[in-house]
Motif scaffolding. Structure first.
Motif, PDB file in Angstrom:
ATOM      1  N   ASN A  59       0.842  -1.194   0.000  1.00 36.51           N
ATOM      2  CA  ASN A  59       0.000   0.000   0.000  1.00 36.51           C
ATOM      3  C   ASN A  59       0.873   1.238   0.000  1.00 36.51           C
ATOM      4  N   LEU A  60       0.290   2.350  -0.415  1.00 33.12           N
ATOM      5  CA  LEU A  60       1.063   3.570  -0.639  1.00 33.12           C
ATOM      6  C   LEU A  60       0.246   4.785  -0.234  1.00 33.12           C
ATOM      7  N   ALA A  61       0.909   5.755   0.387  1.00 33.14           N
ATOM      8  CA  ALA A  61       0.275   7.027   0.722  1.00 33.14           C
ATOM      9  C   ALA A  61       1.171   8.164   0.242  1.00 33.14           C
ATOM     10  N   ILE A  62       0.560   9.182  -0.360  1.00 36.68           N
ATOM     11  CA  ILE A  62       1.272  10.369  -0.813  1.00 36.68           C
ATOM     12  C   ILE A  62       0.741  11.554  -0.033  1.00 36.68           C
ATOM     13  N   GLY A  63       1.608  12.210   0.723  1.00 34.08           N
ATOM     14  CA  GLY A  63       1.200  13.340   1.550  1.00 34.08           C
ATOM     15  C   GLY A  63       2.175  14.491   1.420  1.00 34.08           C
ATOM     16  N   GLY A  64       2.040  15.460   2.300  1.00 30.35           N
ATOM     17  CA  GLY A  64       2.921  16.617   2.260  1.00 30.35           C
ATOM     18  C   GLY A  64       2.380  17.710   1.362  1.00 30.35           C
ATOM     19  N   SER A  65       3.207  18.704   1.107  1.00 30.68           N
ATOM     20  CA  SER A  65       2.800  19.856   0.316  1.00 30.68           C
ATOM     21  C   SER A  65       3.742  20.084  -0.843  1.00 30.68           C
ATOM     22  N   SER A  66       3.200  20.463  -1.986  1.00 29.24           N
ATOM     23  CA  SER A  66       4.043  20.771  -3.133  1.00 29.24           C
ATOM     24  C   SER A  66       4.764  22.092  -2.942  1.00 29.24           C
ATOM     25  N   ASN A  67       4.468  22.800  -1.862  1.00 28.74           N
ATOM     26  CA  ASN A  67       5.181  24.028  -1.550  1.00 28.74           C
ATOM     27  C   ASN A  67       6.456  23.749  -0.757  1.00 28.74           C
ATOM     28  N   ARG A  68       6.547  22.563  -0.146  1.00 30.47           N
ATOM     29  CA  ARG A  68       7.720  22.207   0.665  1.00 30.47           C
ATOM     30  C   ARG A  68       8.279  20.858   0.248  1.00 30.47           C
ATOM     31  N   GLN A  69       7.573  19.788   0.600  1.00 36.91           N
ATOM     32  CA  GLN A  69       8.056  18.452   0.277  1.00 36.91           C
ATOM     33  C   GLN A  69       6.881  17.503   0.156  1.00 36.91           C
ATOM     34  N   VAL A  70       6.836  16.765  -0.944  1.00 37.15           N
ATOM     35  CA  VAL A  70       5.842  15.725  -1.123  1.00 37.15           C
ATOM     36  C   VAL A  70       6.432  14.424  -0.592  1.00 37.15           C
ATOM     37  N   GLU A  71       5.750  13.818   0.358  1.00 38.05           N
ATOM     38  CA  GLU A  71       6.269  12.638   1.044  1.00 38.05           C
ATOM     39  C   GLU A  71       5.485  11.398   0.642  1.00 38.05           C
ATOM     40  N   MET A  72       6.188  10.273   0.584  1.00 39.08           N
ATOM     41  CA  MET A  72       5.554   9.003   0.271  1.00 39.08           C
ATOM     42  C   MET A  72       5.897   7.982   1.336  1.00 39.08           C
ATOM     43  N   SER A  73       4.910   7.183   1.688  1.00 42.07           N
ATOM     44  CA  SER A  73       5.119   6.120   2.673  1.00 42.07           C
ATOM     45  C   SER A  73       4.268   4.922   2.287  1.00 42.07           C
ATOM     46  N   GLY A  74       4.637   3.747   2.807  1.00 38.58           N
ATOM     47  CA  GLY A  74       3.854   2.570   2.481  1.00 38.58           C
ATOM     48  C   GLY A  74       4.417   1.320   3.123  1.00 38.58           C
ATOM     49  N   GLN A  75       3.736   0.248   2.909  1.00 41.38           N
ATOM     50  CA  GLN A  75       4.176  -1.062   3.374  1.00 41.38           C
ATOM     51  C   GLN A  75       4.308  -1.971   2.159  1.00 41.38           C
ATOM     52  N   VAL A  76       5.362  -2.767   2.157  1.00 44.30           N
ATOM     53  CA  VAL A  76       5.687  -3.598   0.996  1.00 44.30           C
ATOM     54  C   VAL A  76       5.571  -5.067   1.371  1.00 44.30           C
ATOM     55  N   LYS A  77       5.090  -5.852   0.413  1.00 44.06           N
ATOM     56  CA  LYS A  77       5.024  -7.297   0.621  1.00 44.06           C
ATOM     57  C   LYS A  77       5.274  -7.988  -0.717  1.00 44.06           C
ATOM     58  N   LEU A  78       5.541  -9.270  -0.641  1.00 40.71           N
ATOM     59  CA  LEU A  78       5.700 -10.083  -1.842  1.00 40.71           C
ATOM     60  C   LEU A  78       4.468 -10.968  -1.986  1.00 40.71           C
ATOM     61  N   ASP A  79       3.674 -10.725  -3.019  1.00 45.37           N
ATOM     62  CA  ASP A  79       2.553 -11.602  -3.312  1.00 45.37           C
ATOM     63  C   ASP A  79       3.050 -12.851  -4.027  1.00 45.37           C
ATOM     64  N   GLU A  80       2.130 -13.756  -4.300  1.00 46.29           N
ATOM     65  CA  GLU A  80       2.537 -15.041  -4.880  1.00 46.29           C
ATOM     66  C   GLU A  80       3.193 -14.896  -6.248  1.00 46.29           C
ATOM     67  N   ASN A  81       2.870 -13.837  -6.974  1.00 45.25           N
ATOM     68  CA  ASN A  81       3.466 -13.638  -8.295  1.00 45.25           C
ATOM     69  C   ASN A  81       4.670 -12.702  -8.274  1.00 45.25           C
ATOM     70  N   ASP A  82       5.065 -12.234  -7.085  1.00 43.96           N
ATOM     71  CA  ASP A  82       6.191 -11.308  -6.941  1.00 43.96           C
ATOM     72  C   ASP A  82       7.496 -12.052  -6.664  1.00 43.96           C
ATOM     73  N   SER A  83       8.577 -11.416  -7.061  1.00 45.86           N
ATOM     74  CA  SER A  83       9.913 -11.929  -6.715  1.00 45.86           C
ATOM     75  C   SER A  83      10.903 -10.798  -6.779  1.00 45.86           C
ATOM     76  N   VAL A  84      11.984 -10.914  -6.026  1.00 48.35           N
ATOM     77  CA  VAL A  84      13.035  -9.899  -6.006  1.00 48.35           C
ATOM     78  C   VAL A  84      14.376 -10.588  -6.175  1.00 48.35           C
ATOM     79  N   THR A  85      15.193 -10.072  -7.084  1.00 50.26           N
ATOM     80  CA  THR A  85      16.546 -10.598  -7.301  1.00 50.26           C
ATOM     81  C   THR A  85      17.555  -9.518  -6.946  1.00 50.26           C
ATOM     82  N   ILE A  86      18.497  -9.843  -6.045  1.00 56.10           N
ATOM     83  CA  ILE A  86      19.553  -8.897  -5.648  1.00 56.10           C
ATOM     84  C   ILE A  86      20.896  -9.419  -6.157  1.00 56.10           C
ATOM     85  N   ARG A  87      21.630  -8.554  -6.839  1.00 60.38           N
ATOM     86  CA  ARG A  87      22.934  -8.958  -7.382  1.00 60.38           C
ATOM     87  C   ARG A  87      24.040  -8.258  -6.615  1.00 60.38           C
ATOM     88  N   GLU A  88      25.132  -8.959  -6.440  1.00 63.86           N
ATOM     89  CA  GLU A  88      26.277  -8.379  -5.754  1.00 63.86           C
ATOM     90  C   GLU A  88      27.134  -7.583  -6.738  1.00 63.86           C
TER      91      GLU A  88
END
Length: 279
Positions: free
Chosen positions: A250-279
């Motif tokens: 989920n994602l939330a966009i808050g703050g002001s375009s006069n100062r700073q637009v802030e984003m926050s959220g919670q992340v998860k991996l659904d059954e069709n999601d995957s993440v690959t990290i390379r060194e």
């Protein structure tokens, strides 16, 4: 007959196009304008290119229009002012007043209504519409190359967007599937904003409200199987060299375009999601 040809010659003159362009600029609250290529045929006027610089009563800093068309009465620009009920535009690019000093923002969103009040405009169609807001990397956002349809209903602009892309700060760009907005004197109500990228997408809704000198974002929703590169931006770095995949949450966009637009959220991996990290 002589009078008709005199009027026809007048309609084809650069002076006539400049006069009508001045009426367009006044209707939109613009301070300066420049017009290139004006023609009038079959009850419609067509500006090939029209550039406006925002004034104190406009809702934009700069606006550029291509093939700007509106209905004309026979006496428009002679004894009548330009008062079309509908405007169609092939391409538009605007830099909106949505961030800046108090003087720059003293009208803000409310001036979208005030600029056109009493001018008779109730419908706007733009085939290729782009607009941006914010004045820094922390506040910048934009919509690019969207199809826009707007109808004025009881003092509120009902706006529909489709196609093109949306970006806010580091989020995106994401393709716009559809967006439904209502713009009134108090701000913008985002009834729905549906975005897509590859096999994923995001759905947001909420509001962008006053005080007008500091418009505040309050958008929230969820995203599903979005590519990580659409959510993570590091200047000078190709994120895919180190990490790739899709995530949800989920994602939330808050703050002001006069100062700073802030984003926050919670992340998860659904059954069709995957993440690959390379060194």
């Amino acid at each position: 007959v002589i009078g008709f040809f005199v009027l026809k010659r007048h309609f084809d003159s650069p002076e006539y196009g400049e006069k009508v362009a001045g009426q367009v600029a006044k209707a939109l609250g613009a301070g300066e304008f420049e017009v290139t290529g004006f023609s009038r045929n079959f009850g419609k006027g067509d500006f090939r290119f029209l550039e406006l610089k925002g004034g104190e009563e406009s809702f934009f800093y700069e606006a550029r229009f291509e093939n700007f068309r509106g209905e004309f009465s026979f006496l428009t620009g002679i004894t009548d002012s330009w008062h079309p009920s509908a405007i169609s535009i092939k391409k538009a690019d605007l830099r909106l007043k949505a961030g800046g000093s108090e003087d720059e923002m003293k009208l803000g969103f409310s001036s979208v209504i005030e600029s056109l009040k009493g001018r008779g405009i109730s419908q706007i169609k733009i085939e290729d519409c782009s607009f941006s807001w914010g004045y820094s990397k922390l506040t910048f956002g934009m919509v690019r190359n969207a199809n826009l349809r707007a109808i004025l209903h009881e003092g509120v602009w009902e706006v529909n967007l489709s196609g093109g892309s949306f970006q806010q700060n580091w989020l995106g760009p994401l393709a716009i599937k559809s967006a439904n907005l209502k713009i009134g004197g108090g701000g913008i109500k985002v009834e729905s904003l549906n975005l897509v990228a590859d096999v994923g997408g995001a759905d947001l809704k909420g509001a962008i409200s006053g005080p007008v000198n500091m418009p505040t974002f309050d958008l929230a929703g969820n995203f599903k199987s979005l590519p990580i590169e659409k959510l993570i931006k590091i200047e000078g770095v190709n994120e895919r060299e180190y990490i790739e995949g899709t995530i949800s949450g989920n994602l939330a966009i808050g703050g002001s375009s006069n100062r700073q637009v802030e984003m926050s959220g919670q992340v998860k991996l659904d059954e069709n999601d995957s993440v690959t990290i390379r060194e």
